[in-house]
Write an enzyme that holds these catalytic residues in place. Structure first.
Site, PDB file in Angstrom:
ATOM      1  N   GLY A   1      -2.806  -4.066 -69.414  1.00  0.00           N
ATOM      2  CA  GLY A   1      -2.619  -2.935 -68.471  1.00  0.00           C
ATOM      3  C   GLY A   1      -1.008  -2.370 -68.541  1.00  0.00           C
ATOM      4  O   GLY A   1      -0.852  -1.228 -68.133  1.00  0.00           O
TER       5      GLY A   1
ATOM      6  N   GLU B   1       4.787  -5.854 -66.485  1.00  0.00           N
ATOM      7  CA  GLU B   1       3.501  -5.972 -65.901  1.00  0.00           C
ATOM      8  C   GLU B   1       3.175  -4.666 -65.384  1.00  0.00           C
ATOM      9  O   GLU B   1       3.934  -3.804 -64.905  1.00  0.00           O
ATOM     10  CB  GLU B   1       3.544  -7.214 -64.955  1.00  0.00           C
ATOM     11  CG  GLU B   1       2.489  -7.105 -63.956  1.00  0.00           C
ATOM     12  CD  GLU B   1       1.081  -7.718 -64.503  1.00  0.00           C
ATOM     13  OE1 GLU B   1       0.744  -7.117 -65.296  1.00  0.00           O
ATOM     14  OE2 GLU B   1       0.543  -8.821 -63.986  1.00  0.00           O
ATOM     15  N   ASP B   2       1.935  -4.295 -65.461  1.00  0.00           N
ATOM     16  CA  ASP B   2       1.476  -2.928 -64.863  1.00  0.00           C
ATOM     17  C   ASP B   2       1.696  -3.048 -63.361  1.00  0.00           C
ATOM     18  O   ASP B   2       2.241  -2.238 -62.530  1.00  0.00           O
ATOM     19  CB  ASP B   2       0.061  -2.569 -65.288  1.00  0.00           C
ATOM     20  CG  ASP B   2      -0.892  -3.667 -64.990  1.00  0.00           C
ATOM     21  OD1 ASP B   2      -0.713  -4.694 -64.542  1.00  0.00           O
ATOM     22  OD2 ASP B   2      -2.195  -3.328 -65.137  1.00  0.00           O
TER      23      ASP B   2
ATOM     24  N   ASP C   1      -0.509  -7.914 -57.933  1.00  0.00           N
ATOM     25  CA  ASP C   1      -1.302  -7.960 -56.783  1.00  0.00           C
ATOM     26  C   ASP C   1      -1.335  -9.427 -56.257  1.00  0.00           C
ATOM     27  O   ASP C   1      -0.715  -9.605 -55.248  1.00  0.00           O
ATOM     28  CB  ASP C   1      -2.889  -7.741 -57.380  1.00  0.00           C
ATOM     29  CG  ASP C   1      -4.171  -7.686 -56.495  1.00  0.00           C
ATOM     30  OD1 ASP C   1      -3.774  -7.621 -54.929  1.00  0.00           O
ATOM     31  OD2 ASP C   1      -5.145  -7.585 -56.604  1.00  0.00           O
TER      32      ASP C   1
ATOM     33  N   LYS D   1       2.040  -4.593 -54.936  1.00  0.00           N
ATOM     34  CA  LYS D   1       1.293  -4.233 -53.892  1.00  0.00           C
ATOM     35  C   LYS D   1       2.104  -5.252 -52.526  1.00  0.00           C
ATOM     36  O   LYS D   1       1.549  -4.953 -51.382  1.00  0.00           O
ATOM     37  CB  LYS D   1      -0.191  -4.893 -53.670  1.00  0.00           C
ATOM     38  CG  LYS D   1      -0.983  -3.747 -54.716  1.00  0.00           C
ATOM     39  CD  LYS D   1      -2.316  -4.065 -54.717  1.00  0.00           C
ATOM     40  CE  LYS D   1      -3.153  -3.129 -55.554  1.00  0.00           C
ATOM     41  NZ  LYS D   1      -4.577  -3.470 -55.819  1.00  0.00           N
TER      42      LYS D   1
ATOM     43  N   PHE E   1      -7.309  -0.029 -54.695  1.00  0.00           N
ATOM     44  CA  PHE E   1      -7.468  -0.233 -56.088  1.00  0.00           C
ATOM     45  C   PHE E   1      -7.013   1.003 -57.016  1.00  0.00           C
ATOM     46  O   PHE E   1      -7.638   2.007 -56.676  1.00  0.00           O
ATOM     47  CB  PHE E   1      -8.918  -0.638 -56.560  1.00  0.00           C
ATOM     48  CG  PHE E   1      -8.887  -1.065 -57.775  1.00  0.00           C
ATOM     49  CD1 PHE E   1      -8.838  -2.525 -57.714  1.00  0.00           C
ATOM     50  CD2 PHE E   1      -9.421  -0.409 -58.880  1.00  0.00           C
ATOM     51  CE1 PHE E   1      -8.917  -3.323 -58.937  1.00  0.00           C
ATOM     52  CE2 PHE E   1      -9.513  -1.179 -60.139  1.00  0.00           C
ATOM     53  CZ  PHE E   1      -9.134  -2.570 -60.307  1.00  0.00           C
TER      54      PHE E   1
ATOM     55  N   ASP F   1      -6.711  -0.010 -65.368  1.00  0.00           N
ATOM     56  CA  ASP F   1      -8.448  -0.185 -65.713  1.00  0.00           C
ATOM     57  C   ASP F   1      -9.004  -0.378 -64.472  1.00  0.00           C
ATOM     58  O   ASP F   1      -8.849  -1.148 -63.489  1.00  0.00           O
ATOM     59  CB  ASP F   1      -8.808  -0.862 -66.899  1.00  0.00           C
ATOM     60  CG  ASP F   1      -8.931  -2.427 -66.502  1.00  0.00           C
ATOM     61  OD1 ASP F   1      -7.996  -2.902 -66.100  1.00  0.00           O
ATOM     62  OD2 ASP F   1      -9.981  -2.553 -66.640  1.00  0.00           O
TER      63      ASP F   1
ATOM     64  N   ARG G   1      -7.940   3.953 -68.267  1.00  0.00           N
ATOM     65  CA  ARG G   1      -6.630   3.638 -68.478  1.00  0.00           C
ATOM     66  C   ARG G   1      -5.857   4.805 -69.229  1.00  0.00           C
ATOM     67  O   ARG G   1      -4.685   4.752 -69.140  1.00  0.00           O
ATOM     68  CB  ARG G   1      -6.563   2.595 -69.909  1.00  0.00           C
ATOM     69  CG  ARG G   1      -6.899   1.190 -69.293  1.00  0.00           C
ATOM     70  CD  ARG G   1      -6.594   0.130 -70.580  1.00  0.00           C
ATOM     71  NE  ARG G   1      -7.386  -1.146 -70.281  1.00  0.00           N
ATOM     72  CZ  ARG G   1      -7.084  -2.144 -69.493  1.00  0.00           C
ATOM     73  NH1 ARG G   1      -5.825  -1.866 -68.858  1.00  0.00           N
ATOM     74  NH2 ARG G   1      -7.699  -3.194 -69.625  1.00  0.00           N
TER      75      ARG G   1
HETATM   76  P1  IMP Z   1      -2.706 -10.744 -59.907  1.00  0.00           P
HETATM   77  O1  IMP Z   1      -2.683 -11.924 -60.864  1.00  0.00           O
HETATM   78  O2  IMP Z   1      -3.666 -10.882 -58.607  1.00  0.00           O
HETATM   79  O3  IMP Z   1      -1.311 -10.110 -59.459  1.00  0.00           O
HETATM   80  O4  IMP Z   1      -3.188  -9.494 -60.898  1.00  0.00           O
HETATM   81  C1  IMP Z   1      -2.580  -8.794 -61.687  1.00  0.00           C
HETATM   82  C2  IMP Z   1      -3.560  -8.030 -62.553  1.00  0.00           C
HETATM   83  O5  IMP Z   1      -4.726  -7.380 -61.990  1.00  0.00           O
HETATM   84  C3  IMP Z   1      -2.662  -6.791 -63.175  1.00  0.00           C
HETATM   85  O6  IMP Z   1      -2.162  -6.888 -64.385  1.00  0.00           O
HETATM   86  C4  IMP Z   1      -4.063  -5.752 -63.286  1.00  0.00           C
HETATM   87  O7  IMP Z   1      -4.581  -5.971 -64.626  1.00  0.00           O
HETATM   88  C5  IMP Z   1      -4.904  -6.288 -62.446  1.00  0.00           C
HETATM   89  N1  IMP Z   1      -5.023  -5.392 -61.029  1.00  0.00           N
HETATM   90  C6  IMP Z   1      -4.508  -5.887 -59.911  1.00  0.00           C
HETATM   91  N2  IMP Z   1      -4.570  -5.028 -58.944  1.00  0.00           N
HETATM   92  C7  IMP Z   1      -5.118  -3.720 -59.614  1.00  0.00           C
HETATM   93  C8  IMP Z   1      -5.384  -2.387 -59.280  1.00  0.00           C
HETATM   94  O8  IMP Z   1      -5.531  -2.045 -57.876  1.00  0.00           O
HETATM   95  N3  IMP Z   1      -6.011  -1.899 -60.131  1.00  0.00           N
HETATM   96  C9  IMP Z   1      -6.178  -2.163 -61.572  1.00  0.00           C
HETATM   97  N4  IMP Z   1      -5.771  -3.307 -61.968  1.00  0.00           N
HETATM   98  C10 IMP Z   1      -5.312  -4.185 -61.041  1.00  0.00           C
HETATM   99 MG    MG Z   2      -7.240  -5.097 -65.403  1.00  0.00          MG
END
Ligand code: IMP
Ligand code: MG
Length: 184
Positions: free
Chosen positions: A54, A109-110, A113, A141, A162, A169, A175
């Site tokens: 990401g 990190e991208d 969430d 977020k 999302f 992606d 992407r």
């Molecule tokens: P977390 O572990 O829930 O914080 O998720 C982080 C990862 O989930 C990110 O690095 C993304 O790859 C993916 N992700 C979370 N939210 C989104 C979104 O809105 N769009 C695309 N990918 C997301």
């Molecule tokens: Mg992803």
């Protein structure tokens, strides 16, 4: 891309709903983050660790805005698969070869969430005795409850939708679009 192109499923496979951050807005913010990071590390070895896949576009733009010596390396953790919800399981698939002990680590990190991915990575990287460990996320977020180390550098406070594009992606598509859009 024009609004007509955005809604043409032949170009993207699926129409996106709206542009949330356009390319100019992202470029401006990435420049600011690069300047902030440059200032924050006046000395010491800095390793910029991009979390794949990401962060690949954000990372490549960000490192070109950092005006000091850095090492660039990557981490690969397992992701959501095709789902839009976090599954909660995070696995390290690639571990950086760079020695991290005694160095400043900036984890890139991208999007944050649930924060589960980063919480797990912070635990793993802390055991390598870095001099410091900070997080830089393009999007946040602000629903993360599991993150012990708050992200020090954040590009944008993202809406709870999302998002795709600029490295993000959905089922591996989108992407490559040069801006960030919402699918919902
Ligand atoms: P977390 O572990 O829930 O914080 O998720 C982080 C990862 O989930 C990110 O690095 C993304 O790859 C993916 N992700 C979370 N939210 C989104 C979104 O809105 N769009 C695309 N990918 C997301
Ligand atoms: Mg992803």
């Amino acid at each position: 891309m024009t609004p007509t192109e955005l809604s043409d499923p032949r170009l993207l496979g699926r129409a996106v709903k709206r542009i949330v951050y356009d390319a100019d807005t992202i470029a401006r913010r990435v420049r600011e983050l690069g300047a902030e990071i440059t200032q924050a590390y006046p000395e010491g070895n800095l390793v910029v660790l991009g979390l794949l896949k990401g962060s690949f576009i954000f990372l490549s733009d960000l490192v070109r805005e950092i005006r000091r010596p850095i090492h660039v390396d990557f981490l690969v953790a397992s992701s959501y698969g095709d789902a839009m919800e976090s599954s909660g399981s995070v696995r390290l698939l690639y571990d950086p070869e760079t020695v991290l002990e005694g160095k400043h680590i900036l984890l890139v990190e991208d999007i944050i969430d649930s924060g589960r991915t980063l919480a797990r990575l912070v635990d793993v990287l802390s055991t390598r005795n870095p001099r410091s460990l900070e997080i830089c996320a393009l999007l946040h977020k602000h629903i993360a409850t599991e993150l012990k180390v708050p992200a020090r550098y954040v590009g944008f406070d993202a809406p709870h939708e999302f998002l795709v594009g600029y490295g993000l992606d959905h089922a591996e598509n989108f992407r490559h679009i040069p801006f960030i859009a919402s699918l919902q």
